[in-house]
Enzyme design. Structure first.
Site, mmCIF file in Angstrom:
data_model
loop_
_atom_site.group_PDB
_atom_site.id
_atom_site.type_symbol
_atom_site.label_atom_id
_atom_site.label_comp_id
_atom_site.label_asym_id
_atom_site.label_seq_id
_atom_site.Cartn_x
_atom_site.Cartn_y
_atom_site.Cartn_z
ATOM 1 N N SER A 255 0.872 -1.216 0.099
ATOM 2 C CA SER A 255 -0.141 0.129 -0.103
ATOM 3 C C SER A 255 0.962 1.245 -0.018
ATOM 4 O O SER A 255 1.720 1.134 0.690
ATOM 5 C CB SER A 255 -0.773 0.098 1.054
ATOM 6 N N LYS A 256 0.221 2.361 -0.803
ATOM 7 C CA LYS A 256 1.182 3.481 -0.469
ATOM 8 C C LYS A 256 1.187 4.121 0.685
ATOM 9 O O LYS A 256 2.016 5.000 1.211
ATOM 10 C CB LYS A 256 0.453 4.485 -1.893
ATOM 11 N N ARG A 257 0.519 3.695 1.510
ATOM 12 C CA ARG A 257 0.443 4.111 3.031
ATOM 13 C C ARG A 257 1.549 3.276 3.932
ATOM 14 O O ARG A 257 1.639 3.504 4.973
ATOM 15 C CB ARG A 257 -0.850 4.147 3.672
ATOM 16 N N ASP A 258 2.119 2.454 3.403
ATOM 17 C CA ASP A 258 2.864 1.439 4.003
ATOM 18 C C ASP A 258 4.316 2.054 4.108
ATOM 19 O O ASP A 258 5.013 1.966 3.279
ATOM 20 C CB ASP A 258 3.153 -0.002 3.179
#
Length: 486
Positions: A255-258
């Site tokens: 995820s780009k939030r990872d």
């Protein structure tokens, strides 16, 4: 192959070049070049509210940095221009009118509030994936005309065919099947006149003569919608291939939030990773060559790329493998190239001035040379070489254990005497000084070298000791011995 291979990478400028996008672009590039075909970069910028400044440039600049050269795009042109969707609106409008005329599409006047209410009602009935309820599907021509005359805004929806099976041979997954009954009438043109992705992409692929489409598996469910558009115009499908997810080390979808993984190519560039190593690493992220070898040149990848070896299982982004691979490439660089890669990071950290004298550059070159084989990426030199820039050394527990040896005071006193007597401060001179300490004290091996290393560098492990002491400098080395003795 009888038809020229033409593949495309079609990013949206809603963000910067991401790991997943880079891999998609790379596999398309390798497939095209393996078959002497063309690789096209098309900008899908119709999501105008989410487009970010610099997003388009990030995509193109970082593809070039990685060595993924494209044959046609917005900056170099090509026979199928324009390559930016917002410059192709007349094409989408013209063909939407054709779909309306033939009854394959219709105008929908349902408000967003009504659509939301319908979705909630379906959810309440236990419908897992709500679809459009078809309110406007059967409006008469007179009813449509009246609503238009009243100025009611509308979208254009595809009239999904009834009882049709959409099946195709996926280049990665094999046979895939969808049923039209599971797909509600979907919007092809929004109320503002801008086409939706699943509509515009088909027209672009057709008119740009795209032969194969390799993309992430999140697009798999889009395929039947796109096949409907191809069918409505009587056009030939491209061959589809859907690549598996990229997962993190916890086997969760990337995820780009990872925050556990650096996500964007420009960040690797800024950290001092090498584009050749990134190219190599991305090429093995969901594809495997025959044999055990993992280091290949771009030309070798192009020659051996075979879509049949694309993985059917998720691909893990292994950070340790990436740093190992980048280190393999750094080892092959000349010292001059390694200096060019890492010196700017020492300057950015404020450890060295922006303008170096010849003497300072020579010192920095020797310093970086100590870590040439150890360095995994350019900016790592800041941490690796920190001992040379410290005014005060803090000993860790391992270092304290070394300095607790009863022979240490005698060894360091003798070493200080030897340092003070040195007229030339070179690695060979320092090495001779250490040998003189051994002769004077009778201590050797770890009992000799470890205290000298810990006191002068503050570390129990590190580069060749005489070289390190020489780079620390005579004055600073003596000062560190004095501070230890106090």
């Amino acid at each position: 192959m009888t038809k020229e291979v033409r593949v495309r990478y079609a990013p949206s400028p809603t963000g910067f070049l991401h790991i997943g996008g880079a891999r998609t672009a790379l596999f398309n590039y390798l497939y095209a070049k393996h078959h002497n075909g063309k690789f096209i970069v098309r900008i899908e910028d119709t999501d105008i509210e989410r487009n970010v400044e610099g997003g388009e440039a990030s995509q193109l600049d970082n593809l070039k940095w990685l060595g993924i050269e494209y044959d046609e795009s917005i900056d170099i042109g090509g026979p199928y221009a324009p390559y930016r969707q917002m410059e192709r609106l007349d094409i989408y409008k013209e063909h939407a009118e054709k779909l309306l005329e033939q009854g394959a599409a219709y105008k929908c006047f349902c408000s967003s509030e009504k659509l939301e209410a319908s979705r909630e009602e379906q959810k309440a009935r236990g419908v897992a994936a709500p679809t459009y309820d078809g309110t406007c599907r059967h409006l008469s021509a007179e009813e449509v005309a009246a609503k238009e005359a009243a100025g009611e805004p509308y979208t254009i929806r595809m009239r999904v065919p009834e009882n049709v099976t959409y099946d195709f041979e996926d280049l990665v997954r094999g046979q895939v099947t969808f049923e039209s009954k599971d797909i509600g009438d979907w919007v092809i043109v929004k109320a503002n006149g801008i086409p939706t992705y699943n509509y515009a992409v088909v027209l672009d692929d057709h008119f740009m003569e795209i032969s194969h489409v390799f993309r992430g598996e999140e697009h798999l469910s889009n395929t039947p919608k796109q096949m409907m558009i191809f069918d409505a115009f009587g056009w030939e499908y491209p061959r589809f291939g859907h690549m598996t997810l990229i997962i993190n080390e916890n086997r969760k979808k990337l995820s780009k939030r990872d925050e556990s993984i650096i996500q964007f190519v420009t960040q690797y560039k800024d950290l001092g990773y090498l584009p050749e190593a990134m190219f190599n690493f991305f090429a093995l992220l969901g594809w495997s060559p025959e044999g055990e070898e993992e280091i290949f040149s771009k030309e070798e990848f192009i020659k051996m790329f075979d879509e049949k070896r694309l993985s059917k299982s998720p691909s893990m982004f292994d950070k340790q493998k990436l740093t190992w691979m980048n280190n393999q490439y750094i080892k092959k660089l000349s010292l001059e190239e390694v200096v060019a890669l890492s010196l700017p990071h020492l300057q950015k950290a404020g450890l060295l001035p922006e303008e170096l004298t010849a003497e300072q550059h020579a010192w920095a070159t020797d310093l970086i040379g100590l870590y040439h084989d150890q360095m995994s990426f350019g900016s790592e030199i800041v941490e690796l070489s920190s001992l040379f820039f410290k005014d005060h050394i803090e000993y860790d527990e391992e270092a304290k254990a070394v300095l607790a040896g009863e022979q240490v005071p005698e060894v360091m006193a003798a070493f200080k005497t030897q340092l003070e007597e040195l007229e030339e401060f070179t690695p060979d001179a320092v090495k001779a000084a250490i040998k003189a300490v051994q002769k004077a004290t009778g201590h050797k091996g770890k009992n000799l070298f470890m205290p000298i290393r810990v006191v002068t560098t503050g570390e129990t492990h590190g580069p060749e000791l005489p070289n390190a002491i020489c780079l620390i400098g005579k004055e600073k080395a003596i000062d560190r011995v004095d501070k230890f003795a106090q």
